[in-house]
Design an enzyme around this catalytic site. Structure first.
Site, PDB file in Angstrom:
ATOM      1  N   TYR A 206      -7.759  -2.969   3.113  1.00 33.64           N
ATOM      2  CA  TYR A 206      -6.478  -2.461   3.607  1.00 33.64           C
ATOM      3  C   TYR A 206      -6.286  -2.971   5.022  1.00 33.64           C
ATOM      4  O   TYR A 206      -6.765  -4.048   5.365  1.00 33.64           O
ATOM      5  CB  TYR A 206      -6.476  -0.922   3.496  1.00 33.64           C
ATOM      6  CG  TYR A 206      -5.114  -0.319   3.665  1.00 33.64           C
ATOM      7  CD1 TYR A 206      -4.032  -0.789   2.922  1.00 33.64           C
ATOM      8  CD2 TYR A 206      -4.892   0.710   4.566  1.00 33.64           C
ATOM      9  CE1 TYR A 206      -2.772  -0.256   3.074  1.00 33.64           C
ATOM     10  CE2 TYR A 206      -3.628   1.263   4.720  1.00 33.64           C
ATOM     11  CZ  TYR A 206      -2.576   0.775   3.981  1.00 33.64           C
ATOM     12  OH  TYR A 206      -1.337   1.307   4.146  1.00 33.64           O
ATOM     13  N   ARG A 259       9.496  -5.737   4.653  1.00 26.92           N
ATOM     14  CA  ARG A 259       8.949  -5.364   5.964  1.00 26.92           C
ATOM     15  C   ARG A 259       7.477  -5.008   5.797  1.00 26.92           C
ATOM     16  O   ARG A 259       7.097  -3.851   5.825  1.00 26.92           O
ATOM     17  CB  ARG A 259       9.730  -4.172   6.539  1.00 26.92           C
ATOM     18  CG  ARG A 259       9.423  -3.877   7.989  1.00 26.92           C
ATOM     19  CD  ARG A 259       9.776  -2.461   8.342  1.00 26.92           C
ATOM     20  NE  ARG A 259       9.084  -1.492   7.518  1.00 26.92           N
ATOM     21  CZ  ARG A 259       7.823  -1.096   7.724  1.00 26.92           C
ATOM     22  NH1 ARG A 259       7.095  -1.609   8.693  1.00 26.92           N
ATOM     23  NH2 ARG A 259       7.269  -0.187   6.930  1.00 26.92           N
ATOM     24  N   LYS A 277      -3.009  -0.278  -1.717  1.00 26.42           N
ATOM     25  CA  LYS A 277      -2.741   1.162  -1.694  1.00 26.42           C
ATOM     26  C   LYS A 277      -3.330   1.853  -2.920  1.00 26.42           C
ATOM     27  O   LYS A 277      -3.925   2.933  -2.822  1.00 26.42           O
ATOM     28  CB  LYS A 277      -1.228   1.417  -1.648  1.00 26.42           C
ATOM     29  CG  LYS A 277      -0.554   1.066  -0.337  1.00 26.42           C
ATOM     30  CD  LYS A 277      -0.715   2.159   0.690  1.00 26.42           C
ATOM     31  CE  LYS A 277       0.088   1.842   1.941  1.00 26.42           C
ATOM     32  NZ  LYS A 277      -0.055   2.871   2.981  1.00 26.42           N
ATOM     33  N   ASP A 350       6.902  -0.327   2.436  1.00 22.64           N
ATOM     34  CA  ASP A 350       7.320  -1.479   3.241  1.00 22.64           C
ATOM     35  C   ASP A 350       8.691  -2.028   2.848  1.00 22.64           C
ATOM     36  O   ASP A 350       8.907  -3.237   2.782  1.00 22.64           O
ATOM     37  CB  ASP A 350       6.259  -2.580   3.183  1.00 22.64           C
ATOM     38  CG  ASP A 350       4.995  -2.171   3.938  1.00 22.64           C
ATOM     39  OD1 ASP A 350       5.023  -1.129   4.605  1.00 22.64           O
ATOM     40  OD2 ASP A 350       3.989  -2.888   3.858  1.00 22.64           O
ATOM     41  N   ASP A 372       5.794   6.203   1.885  1.00 25.13           N
ATOM     42  CA  ASP A 372       4.610   6.319   2.732  1.00 25.13           C
ATOM     43  C   ASP A 372       4.923   5.989   4.180  1.00 25.13           C
ATOM     44  O   ASP A 372       4.353   6.581   5.097  1.00 25.13           O
ATOM     45  CB  ASP A 372       3.507   5.404   2.197  1.00 25.13           C
ATOM     46  CG  ASP A 372       2.161   5.690   2.835  1.00 25.13           C
ATOM     47  OD1 ASP A 372       1.866   6.873   3.091  1.00 25.13           O
ATOM     48  OD2 ASP A 372       1.404   4.742   3.083  1.00 25.13           O
ATOM     49  N   ASN A 552       0.744  -1.581  12.965  1.00 27.22           N
ATOM     50  CA  ASN A 552      -0.234  -2.422  12.267  1.00 27.22           C
ATOM     51  C   ASN A 552       0.335  -3.816  12.042  1.00 27.22           C
ATOM     52  O   ASN A 552       1.551  -3.984  11.990  1.00 27.22           O
ATOM     53  CB  ASN A 552      -0.587  -1.801  10.900  1.00 27.22           C
ATOM     54  CG  ASN A 552      -1.478  -0.596  11.023  1.00 27.22           C
ATOM     55  OD1 ASN A 552      -2.457  -0.616  11.742  1.00 27.22           O
ATOM     56  ND2 ASN A 552      -1.144   0.478  10.322  1.00 27.22           N
TER      57      ASN A 552
END
Length: 696
Positions: A206, A259, A277, A350, A372, A552
């Protein structure tokens, strides 16, 4: 190979409600009485039939629930997730049909696929392959003689060998590829490694390594993982879902790749995010791998570099937008519900801001959906803030918050913090929002506003806006501005609740000086924005400032742990989105926490699954935050940590799942009845374990 009709083994009766039938997983369940009550109550009102006393009580609870919900309701014309339409169906549900995950290590199970797996096909099936761990008896029974070397190993020795091999790699991406290769050939061994070495391997599978993996996904692509649904599949998405070999799906993680982390538009190569995930859903939350489905929606990309890359694996066209985009997403959401039932969790990952809020608002009242980036990030950050109160002092409503970044993560966190403040003070959420200030990027926002006025929606996106936005953020000094009421007319809808009365402020440093926040949170996606001057200003205003650099991957973090501790002279309480090594400053070692969504979403999803929840409510997010904050021990506090170690993540996830499930039962959104007496024990008993099974 011994052929067998699996469908005949899976037949079982199904309960019927509201005039429809659906798979109930083989047990005699009914939906929660509160759910039935709300649906029937709404029908009664439509027919002018007087409500009973019980219905009035249900309506009272529904009003309370409405008062607690977030501003997404404004996008739904005031509709709450508790407003279940009479057309809503409660169906689906997934069971461990063959009892494989409930079996102990010494119990015999049959390795069913579409036929009994034997010989070479068994060695090529990652779900059942055990490599050298096949016993002598199993090698005879499943025609493996001669297909394996004579040595019989065990899982522990296999784990030891593979960890030794992985540690030889110096490049993180090499470790990532090695782990993905293992997942594709021996699923249980992959999860055994990940569970037993979670702190070491989490950054590999991850963040931050998954970001680089997505950037290079076309080059490292070997075997397809998950479903790719592109514009070519429009009109036949249900057929595509049926191509997936597993029928009992509990969790879907879907992205459109626009994104990815702080890296921008990676198009079809964003598949690394759903794959990563869902690996964590299994390893950290115990959801069975066969019940997980990664999906990438490919509508094109505005990333010119990818469009010109000969190894790019997605559609070579600019992103579809507007009606074409939303029609494809709607077909997908409809097909998911039709194929897998009401209780399948769809987790959005995202998506760009302008789509993320729209999709969450649109499907929040009709599907079990969770974003999320908006909700998971909010929950994990709220937990960290609540835990940090023991170190910085005061109650949550007594603190002042300043955010750098007002996208889906920033506004999502702010809203959940305000919601918790509102609960504690028993005041309207509008009052709580006044303690929270947001700074955004004015240049990008102004460009957005200007282009939308000049061009049509379709023409606007043909300008490769995502690329322009990325270019401005990374190659120019972007003007930062406090969100204030004088800017309200030009703000995107999700920023407007944070436009407070104040004079314009044009930089983060100036905002820190005038607002005097006690908590500084970065969710900008732009690295190095918490400068030395900003950290020093925070330190001058507070004895122990709380600084959270959440962006991140590591390169996009607002500041490093070393910078935060040095510039604050060791006084700050610090946590980040990506992991940082301990820092030594003036003879003292400082360990920083990681505000990683992996603390929340695996346990949160497990809680939805074990309760049979059919909607996600804000109170469930608060319940998850509360459970995580309680897992921080006194020893953690002594080390300056506001998050527990990942080594206990399965226990943490079980507690989060129990809290979330309890809230689902309380709100009447749970369908798995009767409610288990001990939800923590029940959650633990439902968790997937990766130890090998003995085959008959």
């Amino acid at each position: 190979m011994i052929s067998l009709n699996i469908a005949s083994l899976m037949g079982h009766g199904c309960s019927k409600y509201f005039g429809f039938s659906g798979c109930c997983g083989g047990d005699k369940r009914k939906i929660s009485e509160k759910v039935v009550l709300r649906v029937n109550s709404q029908v009664s009102q439509n027919n002018n039939i007087h409500s009973t006393g019980e219905e009035e009580e249900g309506e009272e609870k529904k009003v309370i629930g409405r008062n607690m919900e977030s501003t997404l309701k404004s996008l739904r014309d005031g509709e709450s997730v508790l407003d279940l339409s009479p057309r809503s169906t409660v169906s689906g549900g997934v069971e461990d049909v063959y009892g494989e995950d409930r079996a102990t290590e010494d119990q015999l199970v049959t390795p069913w696929t579409f036929s009994v797996a034997s010989g070479y096909s068994l060695l090529r099936d990652p779900q059942y392959n055990k490599g050298l761990a096949f016993t002598e008896k199993e090698r005879d029974a499943h025609y493996l003689r001669g297909l394996l070397p004579p040595t019989v190993s065990n899982q522990s020795l296999q784990e030891k060998k593979l960890m030794h091999n992985i540690r030889q790699y110096q490049v993180p991406l090499q470790k990532y590829v090695a782990m993905m290769d293992l997942q594709e050939r021996n699923e249980r061994l992959f999860y055994k490694l990940l569970i037993d070495n979670v702190e070491e391997l989490l950054p590999v599978v991850y963040t931050p390594t998954v970001g680089e993996a997505c950037q290079k996904y076309g080059s490292i692509f070997r075997r397809p993982q998950g479903l790719y649904i592109s514009l070519k599949e429009k009109g036949k998405i249900l057929e595509v879902l049926k191509n997936w070999p597993e029928r009992s799906i509990q969790v879907i993680v879907v992205t459109d790749g626009e994104r990815i982390l702080g890296l921008g538009d990676l198009g079809c190569q964003g598949m690394g995010i759903p794959v990563g995930k869902l690996a964590l859903y299994t390893a950290l939350g115990g959801v069975r791998p066969s019940a997980c489905l990664p999906v990438t929606i490919d509508v094109g990309t505005n990333n010119e570099k990818l469009l010109n890359d000969e190894f790019y694996i997605g559609l070579r066209q600019n992103r579809a937008t507007g009606q074409e985009y939303y029609e494809l997403l709607h077909e997908f959401m409809t097909a998911v519900k039709q194929n897998y039932g009401e209780k399948v969790l769809v987790q959005f990952e995202d998506f760009a801001n302008h789509n993320a809020f729209e999709l969450l608002a649109k499907y929040g009242t009709t599907h079990l959906v969770f974003n999320d980036d908006i909700q998971g990030t909010a929950s994990v950050v709220l937990a960290g803030v609540v835990a940090a109160l023991k170190l910085i002092g005061g109650t949550l409503p007594e603190h002042t918050f300043l955010f750098l970044g007002a996208g889906e993560a920033g506004t999502g966190i702010a809203e959940l913090i305000a919601l918790e403040m509102s609960k504690q003070t028993k005041t309207p959420i509008e009052e709580s929002r006044k303690k929270i200030w947001l700074v955004d990027s004015k240049v990008v926002e102004s460009l957005t506003s200007f282009c939308r006025k000049i061009f049509s929606a379709d023409s606007f996106f043909l300008l490769n806006f995502s690329f322009v936005q990325f270019f401005l953020k990374h190659f120019f000094i972007v003007l930062q501005g406090l969100i204030v009421s004088s800017r309200k007319n030009s703000l995107q809808h999700f920023k407007k609740p944070w436009a407070h009365e104040h004079e314009p402020v044009n930089s983060l440093l100036e905002a820190v000086k005038v607002i005097k926040p006690t908590v500084l949170i970065g969710s900008s996606g732009v690295g190095k924005t918490f400068t030395k001057e900003v950290v020093e200003a925070m330190t001058s205003n507070n004895d122990k400032p709380l600084i959270l650099a959440l962006s991140n991957p590591t390169s996009q973090s607002e500041c490093t742990a070393e910078e935060a501790y040095q510039w604050s002279e060791g006084r700050t309480i610090f946590a980040s989105g990506s992991p940082f090594d301990p820092v030594e400053y003036k003879g003292k070692v400082y360990a920083s926490g990681q505000a990683n969504n992996a603390y929340i979403f695996p346990g949160f999803g497990l809680g939805l699954v074990i309760s049979g929840a059919i909607r996600v409510h804000d109170d469930m997010l608060l319940a998850a935050s509360e459970a995580l904050a309680k897992q921080v021990s006194e020893e953690n506090y002594k080390n300056g940590l506001i998050y527990p170690p990942f080594s206990n993540i399965r226990k943490i996830s079980a507690n989060i799942a129990a809290n979330v499930a309890a809230k689902a039962y309380e709100l009447g959104l749970a369908t798995r009845l009767p409610r288990p007496q001990n939800l923590v024990e029940y959650a633990e008993s439902c968790m997937y374990t990766p130890v090998y099974r003995n085959y008959r």
